[in-house]
Write a protein that holds these residues in place. Structure first.
Motif, mmCIF file in Angstrom:
data_model
loop_
_atom_site.group_PDB
_atom_site.id
_atom_site.type_symbol
_atom_site.label_atom_id
_atom_site.label_comp_id
_atom_site.label_asym_id
_atom_site.label_seq_id
_atom_site.Cartn_x
_atom_site.Cartn_y
_atom_site.Cartn_z
ATOM 1 N N VAL A 138 -2.773 -0.493 -8.383
ATOM 2 C CA VAL A 138 -2.105 0.466 -7.502
ATOM 3 C C VAL A 138 -1.292 1.430 -8.365
ATOM 4 C CG1 VAL A 138 -0.423 0.762 -5.649
ATOM 5 C CG2 VAL A 138 -1.990 -1.180 -5.597
ATOM 6 N N LYS A 139 -1.547 2.727 -8.205
ATOM 7 C CA LYS A 139 -0.824 3.758 -8.956
ATOM 8 C C LYS A 139 0.375 4.284 -8.176
ATOM 9 C CE LYS A 139 -4.074 4.750 -12.245
ATOM 10 N NZ LYS A 139 -4.235 3.733 -13.196
ATOM 11 N N LEU B 45 -4.324 3.960 6.417
ATOM 12 C CA LEU B 45 -3.475 3.176 5.527
ATOM 13 C C LEU B 45 -4.119 3.067 4.140
ATOM 14 C CD1 LEU B 45 -0.909 1.548 5.211
ATOM 15 C CD2 LEU B 45 -2.124 -0.426 6.089
ATOM 16 N N ALA B 46 -5.423 2.836 4.093
ATOM 17 C CA ALA B 46 -6.124 2.728 2.816
ATOM 18 C C ALA B 46 -6.068 4.045 2.035
ATOM 19 C CB ALA B 46 -7.574 2.306 3.046
ATOM 20 N N GLN B 47 -6.093 5.169 2.749
ATOM 21 C CA GLN B 47 -6.029 6.470 2.074
ATOM 22 C C GLN B 47 -4.646 6.754 1.499
ATOM 23 O OE1 GLN B 47 -7.498 9.152 5.078
ATOM 24 N NE2 GLN B 47 -9.613 8.869 4.432
ATOM 25 N N ALA B 48 -3.625 6.076 1.975
ATOM 26 C CA ALA B 48 -2.259 6.282 1.472
ATOM 27 C C ALA B 48 -2.012 5.509 0.178
ATOM 28 C CB ALA B 48 -1.253 5.870 2.525
ATOM 29 N N ILE B 49 -2.892 4.563 -0.157
ATOM 30 C CA ILE B 49 -2.705 3.748 -1.357
ATOM 31 C C ILE B 49 -3.541 4.339 -2.495
ATOM 32 C CG2 ILE B 49 -2.975 1.453 -2.364
ATOM 33 C CD1 ILE B 49 -2.710 0.369 0.531
ATOM 34 N N LEU B 50 -2.869 4.850 -3.503
ATOM 35 C CA LEU B 50 -3.541 5.480 -4.643
ATOM 36 C C LEU B 50 -3.833 4.448 -5.714
ATOM 37 C CD1 LEU B 50 -1.338 8.670 -4.926
ATOM 38 C CD2 LEU B 50 -3.447 8.374 -3.640
ATOM 39 N N ILE B 51 -5.071 4.507 -6.238
ATOM 40 C CA ILE B 51 -5.476 3.575 -7.285
ATOM 41 C C ILE B 51 -5.975 4.346 -8.495
ATOM 42 C CG2 ILE B 51 -5.944 1.605 -5.828
ATOM 43 C CD1 ILE B 51 -8.868 2.433 -5.784
#
Length: 70
Positions: free
Chosen positions: A14-15, A64-70
């Motif tokens: 997770v970035k 929600l998945a789009q809010a988590i940057l990897i």
């Protein structure tokens, strides 16, 4: 890249979290989703994905998945 674009079965780090919503930020932090933590997409489903995070599995919708940057 965000979590909704991740490949199934591959581990990512997770970035950051891309949201202005403080409640959502606090919720993700309580799940253990913050910078530097490993996350794996177990499977992708219509409208979301199942992820493994801190020895637990969570079902996340696409927003929600789009809010988590990897």
């Amino acid at each position: 890249m965000n979590l909704s674009e991740a490949q199934e079965g591959k581990e990512y780090i997770v970035k950051g979290i891309a949201t202005e919503d403080e409640e959502l930020d606090a919720f993700l932090f309580s799940l253990g989703c913050y910078s530097g933590e490993p996350v794996t997409v177990i499977s992708k489903r219509k409208g979301g994905c199942v992820v493994s995070l801190k020895d637990a599995r969570y079902n996340m919708d696409t927003d929600l998945a789009q809010a988590i940057l990897i």
